[in-house]
Design a protein around this motif. Structure first.
Motif: not given
Length: 375
Positions: A125, A110-111, A113, A104, A107-108, A67, A70, A121, A73
């Motif tokens: 995203r 909004h993971s 949500e 990346t 993606e992280v 999680g 940002t 997500p 990663k």
């Protein structure tokens, strides 16, 4: 790629075609208003690319904790942290900003949500910011998805002193969704009041809203802000009242030396009737060695006493040194070394011989090279 002038000309021609059926006076007035508005619209964007080496050599190639991460990663590969593109106009009196992001980091962030109808997500995203604004006198209103008022660090790497972000940044919101009002008392002092869906979320996981506040000072050498968040973060909306406060101060000691300090404290009620508590502090320094070269350092400690924020009751500590070079105004290069330590074995390591799962370790050391071009 179209230039700024070409983009504005194309939009102006489309608006003229749409107004062709109007009377001449109305069409001329609309065209004049559209031209004035388009003259304020500015494109923006950039690409943030990195290569990271994790000395733990994690079997799943994932640095940091689940999680988080940002920035940098992925281990052992060249990867896109954030590619963004958008349009914006400062409120005069109406403005907007739409900024899409891929990579990346997107993606992280909004993971977490919450999954739901038209939410989750996958739904959000790619959205980094989407907000409308209105300004009148000392008051500015903004509604939609916009950057958080909490913390020292930005989601955009070129705006930070270091390349990777602190644990304090990773475990506080980078973005928020709601309505924000900012009142400028004078050029130095301002205050904010926000009504929010929740803690870094577009869709909400309960029916309780949140309130955010800020009191900020921006002087010639000293900038400081006190930020708060109060809101229900439990799944059913009445057992998870979260109280959080964040203080940030930046001071220019010399023309070439800046110092910054941050402190966080938070508490949340649990379904059991007890409370989970966490607190953190960090110190940052940045020195301009020569006009295109700067050196930054950061130390921090993050105590998650009850494991609510990180998933494990632990204390995280971190030290980071970053060399920054700006060969051009729109290009930032950063070479960084970072070491993290936990009181628990929470970092991924090499795979075991039997099932291939990562071996947990209590330390993590990274070397990262990041390059960000932006306009």
């Amino acid at each position: 790629m179209l230039s700024i002038d070409s983009t504005q000309l194309l939009l102006s021609l489309l608006l003229r075609q749409a107004d062709a059926s109007l009377p001449a006076a109305d069409a001329t007035a609309n065209d004049s208003a559209a031209t004035r508005f388009l003259s304020r619209v500015q494109p923006e964007g950039g690409v943030d690319v990195y290569f990271a080496h994790n000395f733990n050599r994690p079997a799943n190639k994932a640095s940091f904790l689940p999680g988080t991460g940002t920035s940098a990663k992925r281990d052992g590969e060249v990867s896109i942290n954030l590619a963004s593109l958008g349009l914006s106009a400062e409120p005069a009196p109406v403005g907007f900003r739409v900024l899409l992001g891929f990579g990346t980091g997107a993606e992280v962030v909004h993971s977490a949500e919450p999954e739901g109808v038209a939410s989750g997500p996958a739904a959000w995203r790619y959205v980094q910011q989407a907000s409308v604004s209105f300004a009148t006198g000392p008051l500015t209103l903004e509604a939609g998805l916009y950057p958080s008022h909490i913390g020292l660090e930005s989601f955009q790497s070129q705006l930070n002193w270091t390349y990777t972000r602190s644990w304090m940044g990773e475990y506080s919101p980078y973005y928020q969704t709601g309505i924000k009002g900012t009142w400028a008392f004078d050029p130095a002092w301002s205050a904010q009041l926000q009504v929010l869906n929740g803690w870094q979320t577009v869709g909400d996981n309960n029916r309780g809203l949140a309130v955010g506040t800020q009191v900020a000072y921006a002087g010639e050498r000293l900038s400081a802000a006190l930020n708060t968040f109060i809101g229900e973060e439990g799944a059913t909306g009445d057992e998870g009242l979260r109280l959080f406060a964040d203080a940030v101060a930046t001071f220019r000691v010399l023309p070439s030396l800046w110092l910054a300090a941050t402190a966080d404290v938070g508490t949340q009620r649990l379904p059991s009737g007890t409370r989970a508590n966490w607190y953190a502090a960090g110190l940052n320094a940045r020195v301009l060695l020569a006009e295109p070269v700067a050196l930054a350092a950061r130390v921090e400690a993050y105590r998650d006493a009850d494991g609510l924020m990180t998933g494990v009751a632990q204390t995280l500590s971190s030290g980071t040194v970053t060399l920054e070079v700006k060969p051009a105004e729109q290009l930032t290069l950063k070479l960084e070394a970072r070491h993290d330590r936990s009181t628990e074995a929470v970092f991924a390591g090499r795979a075991t011989a039997d099932d291939g799962s990562p071996v947990p370790k209590d330390t993590e050391t990274l070397v990262v090279l990041g390059a960000t071009a932006f306009f």
